[in-house]
Motif scaffolding. Structure first.
Motif, PDB file in Angstrom:
ATOM      1  N   THR A 260      30.165  39.945  44.360  1.00  0.00           N
ATOM      2  CA  THR A 260      31.186  39.885  43.317  1.00  0.00           C
ATOM      3  C   THR A 260      31.876  38.527  43.324  1.00  0.00           C
ATOM      4  O   THR A 260      32.311  38.049  44.374  1.00  0.00           O
ATOM      5  CB  THR A 260      32.237  40.987  43.512  1.00  0.00           C
ATOM      6  N   ALA A 261      31.960  37.891  42.162  1.00  0.00           N
ATOM      7  CA  ALA A 261      32.646  36.603  42.039  1.00  0.00           C
ATOM      8  C   ALA A 261      34.148  36.818  42.150  1.00  0.00           C
ATOM      9  O   ALA A 261      34.702  37.721  41.507  1.00  0.00           O
ATOM     10  CB  ALA A 261      32.297  35.949  40.707  1.00  0.00           C
ATOM     11  N   LEU A 262      34.814  36.002  42.952  1.00  0.00           N
ATOM     12  CA  LEU A 262      36.245  36.156  43.214  1.00  0.00           C
ATOM     13  C   LEU A 262      37.025  35.011  42.591  1.00  0.00           C
ATOM     14  O   LEU A 262      36.742  33.831  42.856  1.00  0.00           O
ATOM     15  CB  LEU A 262      36.500  36.178  44.728  1.00  0.00           C
ATOM     16  N   TYR A 263      38.035  35.353  41.784  1.00  0.00           N
ATOM     17  CA  TYR A 263      38.828  34.356  41.085  1.00  0.00           C
ATOM     18  C   TYR A 263      40.327  34.596  41.287  1.00  0.00           C
ATOM     19  O   TYR A 263      40.798  35.739  41.209  1.00  0.00           O
ATOM     20  CB  TYR A 263      38.544  34.386  39.585  1.00  0.00           C
ATOM     21  N   LEU A 264      41.028  33.502  41.511  1.00  0.00           N
ATOM     22  CA  LEU A 264      42.493  33.505  41.508  1.00  0.00           C
ATOM     23  C   LEU A 264      42.964  32.732  40.289  1.00  0.00           C
ATOM     24  O   LEU A 264      42.510  31.615  40.034  1.00  0.00           O
ATOM     25  CB  LEU A 264      43.037  32.839  42.778  1.00  0.00           C
ATOM     26  N   GLN A 265      43.875  33.337  39.545  1.00  0.00           N
ATOM     27  CA  GLN A 265      44.342  32.729  38.301  1.00  0.00           C
ATOM     28  C   GLN A 265      45.867  32.668  38.286  1.00  0.00           C
ATOM     29  O   GLN A 265      46.529  33.705  38.203  1.00  0.00           O
ATOM     30  CB  GLN A 265      43.847  33.539  37.096  1.00  0.00           C
ATOM     31  N   PRO A 266      46.443  31.474  38.397  1.00  0.00           N
ATOM     32  CA  PRO A 266      47.905  31.369  38.306  1.00  0.00           C
ATOM     33  C   PRO A 266      48.403  31.934  36.978  1.00  0.00           C
ATOM     34  O   PRO A 266      47.835  31.637  35.922  1.00  0.00           O
ATOM     35  CB  PRO A 266      48.160  29.860  38.396  1.00  0.00           C
ATOM     36  N   GLU A 267      49.418  32.776  37.049  1.00  0.00           N
ATOM     37  CA  GLU A 267      49.998  33.328  35.827  1.00  0.00           C
ATOM     38  C   GLU A 267      50.508  32.184  34.955  1.00  0.00           C
ATOM     39  O   GLU A 267      51.109  31.231  35.447  1.00  0.00           O
ATOM     40  CB  GLU A 267      51.120  34.298  36.197  1.00  0.00           C
TER      41      GLU A 267
END
Length: 205
Positions: A164-171
């Motif tokens: 599974t590709a893992l992404y962090l996205q700043p609000e």
């Protein structure tokens, strides 16, 4: 009081051609279908007008599929609101019968329905994700509002397949405050990638 769709129609806020602006498929031309109705209600949601089921007209599946085909785009991204409030089986079956790839963006709070070529799972703290969505997720996208969200992200990642590709996205409204922390976390945990809302930077819906 909420009205539920029939098997042949869904409450639709909008549908439009654009580029996917987040995650793995960033930059790919896609047809978006935004369903009405959300039982999560995130404080940072940028489409709060999608929350009410009753505020949006019901559009039948044949019309939705015809529009998607006529767009000439290869993939349809179903989003919301929270699309898992609805039985998405009839919609995805009809889209795939026309050779269209089906993608969903969900917090995973409703039951699994539909046939999906790509599942973007974006859990929210306000309402728990159902366990079955962790088995379906191709991509995990955690919206980072504060430092604790980085710890919370790791807890979700542990429940997923290693593929599974893992992404962090700043609000979006806190991106300047949180970006350095997100980048530092990715440097320390390189299995994660950065997601930014490219469509907002370039003025697309």
């Amino acid at each position: 009081m909420t009205s539920m769709p029939t098997l042949n129609s869904y409450p639709i806020m909008e549908r439009f051609p654009t580029l996917q602006g987040e995650g793995v498929w960033t930059g790919h031309a896609s047809w978006f279908i935004r369903l009405g109705g959300c039982d999560v209600g995130c404080a940072f949601c940028d489409v709060k007008e999608s929350w009410s089921v009753d505020a949006h007209p019901h559009i039948n599946v044949d019309t939705l599929v015809q529009e998607a085909v006529e767009s000439g785009l290869p993939r349809v991204i179903v989003t919301g609101g929270e699309p898992t409030m609805h039985d998405l089986g009839p919609l995805t079956k009809a889209l795939r019968s026309k050779g269209l790839a089906t993608h969903i963006e969900t917090s995973g709070t409703g039951p699994v329905s539909g046939q999906w070529d790509w599942v973007t799972l974006s859990p929210k703290k306000i309402k728990a994700c159902r366990d079955e969505w962790y088995q379906k997720a191709d991509e995990l996208k955690i919206v980072v509002v504060n430092s604790h969200d980085l710890i919370w992200a790791e807890e979700h990642a542990e429940k997923l397949s290693s593929s599974t590709a893992l992404y962090l996205q700043p609000e979006w409204n806190r991106r300047e405050r949180m970006m350095k922390k997100v980048l530092a976390h990715i440097q320390e945990h390189p299995q994660w990638r950065l997601s930014v809302q490219v469509h907002k930077f370039i003025g697309l819906p």
